[in-house]
Design a protein around this motif. Structure first.
Motif, PDB file in Angstrom:
ATOM      1  N   ASP B 309      37.239  43.596  34.849  1.00  0.00           N
ATOM      2  CA  ASP B 309      38.191  44.777  34.213  1.00  0.00           C
ATOM      3  C   ASP B 309      39.634  44.022  33.706  1.00  0.00           C
ATOM      4  N   ASP B 323      45.776  40.100  32.672  1.00  0.00           N
ATOM      5  CA  ASP B 323      45.109  41.198  34.081  1.00  0.00           C
ATOM      6  C   ASP B 323      43.756  41.480  34.392  1.00  0.00           C
ATOM      7  N   THR B 325      41.052  42.500  37.397  1.00  0.00           N
ATOM      8  CA  THR B 325      40.337  43.131  37.758  1.00  0.00           C
ATOM      9  C   THR B 325      38.877  42.800  38.684  1.00  0.00           C
ATOM     10  N   GLU B 330      42.653  41.963  42.335  1.00  0.00           N
ATOM     11  CA  GLU B 330      43.240  41.944  41.108  1.00  0.00           C
ATOM     12  C   GLU B 330      44.184  40.690  41.143  1.00  0.00           C
ATOM     13  N   TYR B 331      43.823  39.847  39.720  1.00  0.00           N
ATOM     14  CA  TYR B 331      44.778  39.037  39.541  1.00  0.00           C
ATOM     15  C   TYR B 331      45.740  38.937  38.456  1.00  0.00           C
ATOM     16  N   SER B 332      45.952  38.160  38.205  1.00  0.00           N
ATOM     17  CA  SER B 332      46.642  37.770  36.777  1.00  0.00           C
ATOM     18  C   SER B 332      47.062  36.124  36.121  1.00  0.00           C
ATOM     19  N   TYR B 344      47.191  34.106  40.018  1.00  0.00           N
ATOM     20  CA  TYR B 344      47.561  34.732  41.559  1.00  0.00           C
ATOM     21  C   TYR B 344      47.425  35.809  41.077  1.00  0.00           C
ATOM     22  N   GLY B 345      47.053  36.209  42.436  1.00  0.00           N
ATOM     23  CA  GLY B 345      46.343  37.873  42.707  1.00  0.00           C
ATOM     24  C   GLY B 345      46.330  38.083  44.327  1.00  0.00           C
ATOM     25  N   VAL B 346      46.122  39.605  44.064  1.00  0.00           N
ATOM     26  CA  VAL B 346      46.254  40.630  45.186  1.00  0.00           C
ATOM     27  C   VAL B 346      44.914  41.158  45.734  1.00  0.00           C
ATOM     28  N   THR B 348      43.373  44.076  47.526  1.00  0.00           N
ATOM     29  CA  THR B 348      43.338  44.968  47.224  1.00  0.00           C
ATOM     30  C   THR B 348      42.519  46.272  48.603  1.00  0.00           C
ATOM     31  N   GLU B 353      46.402  37.094  49.832  1.00  0.00           N
ATOM     32  CA  GLU B 353      46.269  37.726  48.509  1.00  0.00           C
ATOM     33  C   GLU B 353      46.317  35.629  47.718  1.00  0.00           C
TER      34      GLU B 353
END
Lengths: 132, 375
Positions: B309, B323, B325, B330-332, B344-346, B348, B353
């Motif tokens: 997404d 951004d 998903t 969740e990456y940017s 970078y990303g997190v 969830t 990270e």
């Protein structure tokens, strides 16, 4: 910059410009200071205004906002970020904004702001769009 | 009335050939087989007549080969050969042509037989025929040829054996390839008689140019850069399977892309951002760099099959933020004016990270993102 905000439940409101809003979500970089912010990100205090009032005041000055999202003082604190009341007086061109506050990112180097913003954006999205 | 003694059976093995079906793509094999057989028949005639410098007139048209049946097994095209005419002067004895064809067929078997270490010198006609025989075989498919002598040996021609055989005589070989690639460019010379091309990024075969009709280029491709194009081509590959050129085009067409709407939406946003001028964000915000826009679009197109997404935004310093998903992550990805990017990303679902990581070009970002998606 005046008093540090201590009510951990207070939600701080963030305006999202239409260019930074897509698919019902804000861009993940909207929860960190931008180059012109000198390390301090502007928000409005949920204890003193509502999302709708905040949005109205923001856009009545000619600026655009597609949505209002919020992050609580506690959520900023979890990132070791402090929030401070920062009321803005009226000028000849703008109304006063007594609810204005800032979140201070300066204790951290800029390269750490990205992941902080990412985490905060996720929390804001989880809370949901507050206005409109 | 079929003369079974004059029947050649080519046994095709592979899922495509089940229920005695013979895909039309392999039909050129039958003509190539005839040409190979004819070439060896000529050799046999010359061997029998060392005193003759030239072949008899109409020798090449003498061998007629006709498909009359497709037997089960998985698919067995049965070909009967006949003489086009009876030329008394062509052969010294009546059965000589039959014997020459039989000997030629055994030569074909010997050629394909991998245990036959005696490498015969092949003339151009044999190499040409060999280069077409089996060119449309897919991985795992093969054609079996059974010897008709007392040993009844069966030899197999598959993609690997073709490459080995042809590789002994030339540095390239032909192969029919099907697949899809991204449309990355078009070429239409101002001289209207000049050949037009579309350029595709195919992944496996790299970037290839495919000749197309000028009208087809304008009607089908000109407005669809970055779209997925399906192709079915006869191509020339070197012995390391590197693409060397297109020999024939069977199909080239835009492919229905389930992600087309998402890409179109992203492209529309990027087009809008490309028109931003300095001060676009309430007085701040630098104009968005073209390199950042191009890299972001490359990323979106290059990763579309992952079904992430994706949301696209401008960056006030002149870049593009995506951004994305992907599963629980969740990456940017920030595309910079320099052409580089930072990701970078997190996660969830955990505390994991990804710290900001710099990539010098978009290809590296795509590769890393795909690797993460497949992990």
């Amino acid at each position: 910059m005046s008093g540090k905000l201590t009510d951990q439940n207070e939600v701080l409101l963030r305006q999202i410009h239409p260019n930074f809003y897509s698919g019902g979500k804000p861009a993940s970089d909207r929860f960190r200071p931008q180059p012109s912010d000198v390390g301090r990100m502007s928000v409005d205090r949920g204890a003193l205004t509502t999302a709708a009032e905040s949005h109205h005041l923001y856009t009545s000055g000619g600026r655009a906002s597609a949505a209002v999202f919020g992050v609580s003082v506690a959520e900023f604190s979890d990132e070791d970020l402090s929030s401070f009341a920062d009321p803005v007086p009226a000028t000849s061109e703008t109304d006063p904004n007594p609810a204005h506050a800032i979140v201070d990112y300066t204790p951290f180097p800029e390269d750490q702001w990205k992941l902080i913003s990412k985490r905060l954006a996720l929390k804001a999205v989880k809370r949901g769009q507050l206005h409109p | 009335m079929i003369d079974e003694k004059r029947v050649f059976s080519l046994h095709y093995f592979g899922a495509r050939f089940a229920d005695n079906r013979l895909p039309v793509e392999v039909l050129p094999d039958l003509q190539a087989f005839r040409e190979l057989l004819l070439s060896y028949t000529k050799d046999e005639w010359r061997r029998r007549h060392p005193d003759r410098k030239k072949l008899p007139k109409n020798f090449s048209s003498e061998l007629e080969l006709a498909l009359f049946d497709i037997a089960d097994g998985s698919a067995i095209p049965r070909l009967e050969w006949r003489r086009a005419s009876t030329q008394p002067a062509l052969f010294l004895v009546e059965d000589e042509f039959d014997e020459a064809v039989e000997a030629a067929y055994q030569s074909v078997i010997d050629l394909i037989d991998p245990s036959n270490t005696l490498t015969a010198k092949l003339d151009a006609s044999k190499i040409s025929a060999l280069n077409r025989l089996g060119a449309a075989l897919h991985e795992g498919e093969r054609i079996d040829f059974a010897s008709r002598n007392q040993f009844g040996k069966v030899v197999s021609l598959d993609a690997k054996r073709r490459k080995e055989l042809i590789g002994e005589y030339k540095q390239t070989y032909s192969s029919r390839i099907e697949g899809s690639g991204e449309l990355i460019g078009t070429t239409s010379p101002s001289d209207t008689s000049g050949q037009c091309y579309i350029e595709l990024d195919t992944g496996k075969f790299g970037k290839i140019s495919v000749p197309v009709d000028r009208l087809q280029l304008y009607e089908d491709f000109a407005d669809f850069l970055n779209s997925e194009v399906r192709f079915d081509l006869l191509v020339e590959l070197d012995l390391n399977d590197n693409f060397k050129g297109v020999l024939d085009v069977f199909e080239v067409a835009l492919q229905d892309d389930p992600h087309a709407d998402a890409i179109a939406e992203a492209r529309e946003r990027l087009d809008e951002f490309s028109r931003f001028e300095d001060g676009w964000h309430d007085g701040t915000g630098k104009a968005i760099e073209r390199r950042a826009i191009n890299a972001a679009l490359d990323f979106i197109v290059g990763t579309r099959s992952l079904s992430a997404d994706i949301r696209v935004f401008p960056i006030e310093s002149g870049g593009i933020l995506i951004d994305a998903t992907l599963g629980t992550w969740e990456y940017s990805i920030e595309f910079l004016g320099s052409g580089g990017a930072e990701m970078y990303g997190v996660d969830t679902a955990s505390e994991s990270e990804m710290l900001p990581c710099y990539f010098e070009n978009v290809d590296n970002v795509i590769a890393d993102f795909v690797r993460r998606a497949e992990a």
